[in-house]
Design a protein around this motif. Structure first.
Motif, PDB file in Angstrom:
ATOM      1  N   TYR A 181       0.688  -1.132  -0.496  1.00  0.00           N
ATOM      2  CA  TYR A 181       0.130  -0.149  -0.183  1.00  0.00           C
ATOM      3  C   TYR A 181       0.974   1.607   0.183  1.00  0.00           C
ATOM      4  CZ  TYR A 181      -3.843  -3.644   1.719  1.00  0.00           C
ATOM      5  OH  TYR A 181      -4.720  -4.537   2.188  1.00  0.00           O
ATOM      6  N   SER A 182       0.255   2.578  -0.091  1.00  0.00           N
ATOM      7  CA  SER A 182       1.171   4.082  -0.260  1.00  0.00           C
ATOM      8  C   SER A 182       1.223   4.165   1.388  1.00  0.00           C
ATOM      9  CB  SER A 182       0.297   4.542  -0.976  1.00  0.00           C
ATOM     10  OG  SER A 182       0.493   4.183  -2.481  1.00  0.00           O
ATOM     11  N   PHE A 183       2.429   4.557   1.653  1.00  0.00           N
ATOM     12  CA  PHE A 183       2.401   6.140   2.937  1.00  0.00           C
ATOM     13  C   PHE A 183       3.159   4.704   4.094  1.00  0.00           C
ATOM     14  CE2 PHE A 183       0.313   9.346   0.339  1.00  0.00           C
ATOM     15  CZ  PHE A 183       1.283  10.033  -0.256  1.00  0.00           C
ATOM     16  N   PRO A 184       3.289   3.806   3.748  1.00  0.00           N
ATOM     17  CA  PRO A 184       3.894   3.029   4.788  1.00  0.00           C
ATOM     18  C   PRO A 184       4.403   3.401   5.791  1.00  0.00           C
ATOM     19  CG  PRO A 184       4.771   2.032   3.217  1.00  0.00           C
ATOM     20  CD  PRO A 184       3.683   3.151   2.847  1.00  0.00           C
ATOM     21  N   THR A 185       4.573   3.068   7.533  1.00  0.00           N
ATOM     22  CA  THR A 185       5.538   4.036   8.051  1.00  0.00           C
ATOM     23  C   THR A 185       6.397   2.385   8.005  1.00  0.00           C
ATOM     24  OG1 THR A 185       4.039   5.841   9.298  1.00  0.00           O
ATOM     25  CG2 THR A 185       6.003   4.927  10.307  1.00  0.00           C
ATOM     26  N   GLU A 186       7.212   2.874   8.365  1.00  0.00           N
ATOM     27  CA  GLU A 186       8.719   1.726   7.388  1.00  0.00           C
ATOM     28  C   GLU A 186       8.732   1.571   9.564  1.00  0.00           C
ATOM     29  OE1 GLU A 186      12.889   1.071   6.453  1.00  0.00           O
ATOM     30  OE2 GLU A 186      11.104   0.794   4.851  1.00  0.00           O
ATOM     31  N   SER A 187       9.399   2.596  10.181  1.00  0.00           N
ATOM     32  CA  SER A 187      10.104   1.729  11.157  1.00  0.00           C
ATOM     33  C   SER A 187      10.342   2.875  11.967  1.00  0.00           C
ATOM     34  CB  SER A 187      11.763   1.590  10.824  1.00  0.00           C
ATOM     35  OG  SER A 187      12.699   2.533  10.546  1.00  0.00           O
ATOM     36  N   VAL A 188      10.641   2.956  13.817  1.00  0.00           N
ATOM     37  CA  VAL A 188      10.852   4.259  14.510  1.00  0.00           C
ATOM     38  C   VAL A 188      12.486   3.587  14.889  1.00  0.00           C
ATOM     39  CG1 VAL A 188       9.249   3.255  16.339  1.00  0.00           C
ATOM     40  CG2 VAL A 188       9.969   5.762  15.796  1.00  0.00           C
ATOM     41  N   THR A 189      13.211   4.641  15.124  1.00  0.00           N
ATOM     42  CA  THR A 189      14.614   4.400  15.703  1.00  0.00           C
ATOM     43  C   THR A 189      14.088   5.446  16.698  1.00  0.00           C
ATOM     44  OG1 THR A 189      15.587   3.853  14.111  1.00  0.00           O
ATOM     45  CG2 THR A 189      16.888   4.650  15.925  1.00  0.00           C
ATOM     46  N   ILE A 190      14.819   4.540  18.408  1.00  0.00           N
ATOM     47  CA  ILE A 190      14.551   5.431  19.826  1.00  0.00           C
ATOM     48  C   ILE A 190      16.057   5.393  20.248  1.00  0.00           C
ATOM     49  CG2 ILE A 190      13.384   5.262  21.902  1.00  0.00           C
ATOM     50  CD1 ILE A 190      10.699   4.263  20.450  1.00  0.00           C
ATOM     51  N   ASP A 191      16.122   6.485  20.289  1.00  0.00           N
ATOM     52  CA  ASP A 191      17.289   5.933  20.956  1.00  0.00           C
ATOM     53  C   ASP A 191      17.828   5.611  20.857  1.00  0.00           C
ATOM     54  OD1 ASP A 191      17.070   8.929  22.897  1.00  0.00           O
ATOM     55  OD2 ASP A 191      16.060   6.900  24.080  1.00  0.00           O
ATOM     56  N   GLN A 192      18.157   5.442  19.286  1.00  0.00           N
ATOM     57  CA  GLN A 192      19.634   4.796  18.341  1.00  0.00           C
ATOM     58  C   GLN A 192      19.020   3.263  18.853  1.00  0.00           C
ATOM     59  OE1 GLN A 192      23.056   5.449  19.575  1.00  0.00           O
ATOM     60  NE2 GLN A 192      23.775   7.403  18.573  1.00  0.00           N
ATOM     61  N   GLN A 193      18.377   2.154  19.056  1.00  0.00           N
ATOM     62  CA  GLN A 193      17.479   1.383  19.001  1.00  0.00           C
ATOM     63  C   GLN A 193      16.443   1.884  17.640  1.00  0.00           C
ATOM     64  OE1 GLN A 193      16.315  -0.516  22.191  1.00  0.00           O
ATOM     65  NE2 GLN A 193      16.009  -2.922  20.769  1.00  0.00           N
ATOM     66  N   GLN A 194      16.615   0.311  15.808  1.00  0.00           N
ATOM     67  CA  GLN A 194      15.736   0.813  15.374  1.00  0.00           C
ATOM     68  C   GLN A 194      14.319  -0.897  15.281  1.00  0.00           C
ATOM     69  OE1 GLN A 194      16.145  -0.622  11.117  1.00  0.00           O
ATOM     70  NE2 GLN A 194      15.449   1.697  10.766  1.00  0.00           N
ATOM     71  N   ILE A 195      12.713   0.014  15.251  1.00  0.00           N
ATOM     72  CA  ILE A 195      12.024  -0.659  15.625  1.00  0.00           C
ATOM     73  C   ILE A 195      11.357  -1.005  14.341  1.00  0.00           C
ATOM     74  CG2 ILE A 195       9.726  -1.318  16.764  1.00  0.00           C
ATOM     75  CD1 ILE A 195      12.010   0.879  18.471  1.00  0.00           C
ATOM     76  N   PRO A 196      11.339  -2.353  14.009  1.00  0.00           N
ATOM     77  CA  PRO A 196      10.858  -2.309  12.425  1.00  0.00           C
ATOM     78  C   PRO A 196       9.091  -2.371  12.631  1.00  0.00           C
ATOM     79  CG  PRO A 196      12.331  -4.664  12.905  1.00  0.00           C
ATOM     80  CD  PRO A 196      11.963  -3.408  14.348  1.00  0.00           C
ATOM     81  N   LEU A 197       8.390  -1.688  12.032  1.00  0.00           N
ATOM     82  CA  LEU A 197       7.099  -1.770  12.302  1.00  0.00           C
ATOM     83  C   LEU A 197       6.751  -2.235  10.607  1.00  0.00           C
ATOM     84  CD1 LEU A 197       6.446   1.931  13.767  1.00  0.00           C
ATOM     85  CD2 LEU A 197       6.578  -0.185  14.853  1.00  0.00           C
ATOM     86  N   ARG A 198       7.317  -2.849   9.792  1.00  0.00           N
ATOM     87  CA  ARG A 198       6.618  -3.162   9.055  1.00  0.00           C
ATOM     88  C   ARG A 198       5.405  -4.122   8.923  1.00  0.00           C
ATOM     89  NH1 ARG A 198       8.674  -2.670   3.431  1.00  0.00           N
ATOM     90  NH2 ARG A 198       9.019  -0.508   3.854  1.00  0.00           N
ATOM     91  N   GLY A 199       4.554  -4.849   7.940  1.00  0.00           N
ATOM     92  CA  GLY A 199       3.675  -5.949   8.415  1.00  0.00           C
ATOM     93  C   GLY A 199       2.552  -5.204   9.347  1.00  0.00           C
TER      94      GLY A 199
END
Length: 279
Positions: free
Chosen positions: A70-88
């Motif tokens: 789909y369009s405009f997905p948010t792939e990830s958020v990084t908090i204090d240098q730790q990346q958290i995947p949000l895909r799917g």
């Protein structure tokens, strides 16, 4: 780190849901809570064909790599240098707000050691617009709420639209990604046609590390474009990296031209919130 997400995907209709050419909302949106994304968008003021009453579908899902994108997905958020995947992941869906009938909120929470750390809220908002004015405006807002007693630094990775196909039966492929980049003398447009995104790797850097200022970026065909502009936040730009790319790899016969945006580091105080918008 864990993410509190919803169990099932939901599809939500927003705006001109009956494809009424006289509706005050210029877009019919089909949204999904999967990645808080846009499934499809139809334009009130434009027919699909001259001999049809169907509205023109500007963006649509793209099937690629064994899944539907789909369009405009948010792939990830990084908090204090730790990346958290949000895909799917399926975001939570905020119930409809009678005071904002043309807006839809999604939210997701990140927990650390079982305690709430960050809530991300993603909101799509339409505007009522006069019939025939040629504009179909949609706002996207990302809000970061710090649920912890300590300050955190946040970076988000946000993708653009997919499924912007060729216009009608055009013989020449006019699909492209275009970006407006600011410099001392004004704004210069850079064009990346569909065929030029076939390289290895299949992307072109627009800005890297805040090296230039992104004024706007668009995915377009011969007649239509999805144009996205970062809304000002004080006097500082907030997009650090931007690239014109192919979503899910380089496949030339698929409408997967898009762009990827990465925010600069956003400082969120304890119990506070920071928001950024795309228009």
């Amino acid at each position: 780190i864990t993410v509190d997400s919803a169990a099932e995907e939901r599809i939500i209709e927003l705006g001109n849901v009956h494809n009424d050419p006289l509706d005050p909302s210029p877009i019919r949106l089909q949204l999904s809570n999967r990645e808080a994304s846009v499934v499809s968008a139809w334009l009130r003021d434009f027919k699909d064909r001259l001999d049809s009453q169907d509205r023109y579908q500007l963006v649509r899902p793209v099937e690629l790599g064994g899944r539907v994108h789909y369009s405009f997905p948010t792939e990830s958020v990084t908090i204090d240098q730790q990346q958290i995947p949000l895909r799917g992941l399926n975001w939570q869906v905020r119930p409809p707000d009678e005071g904002r009938p043309l807006a839809q909120e999604f939210w997701i929470e990140v927990l650390k050691d079982g305690e709430p750390l960050l809530r991300m809220i993603k909101t799509y908002s339409l505007k009522e617009q006069a019939v025939g004015n040629g504009h179909s405006d949609l706002d996207l807002t990302l809000e970061f709420q710090n649920l912890s007693p300590s300050a955190i630094n946040v970076i988000a990775t946000q993708w653009g639209p997919v499924g912007v196909g060729k216009a009608g039966e055009e013989s020449q492929d006019s699909r492209r990604v275009t970006a407006g980049l600011a410099h001392e003398g004004g704004v210069t447009a850079e064009y990346y046609p569909h065929a030029k995104l076939d390289g290895n790797p299949p992307f072109k850097e627009l800005i890297k590390g805040g090296s230039r200022i992104l004024e706007w970026v668009a995915v377009a065909n011969k007649f239509f474009a999805v144009i996205v502009a970062p809304l000002p936040s004080g006097d500082q730009p907030w997009i650090a990296d931007a690239r014109a790319t192919r979503f899910a790899g380089s496949v030339s016969d698929v409408d997967n031209d898009t762009f990827r945006l990465v925010t600069m580091t956003l400082a969120v105080p304890p119990g506070g919130q920071v928001s950024r918008g795309l228009d």
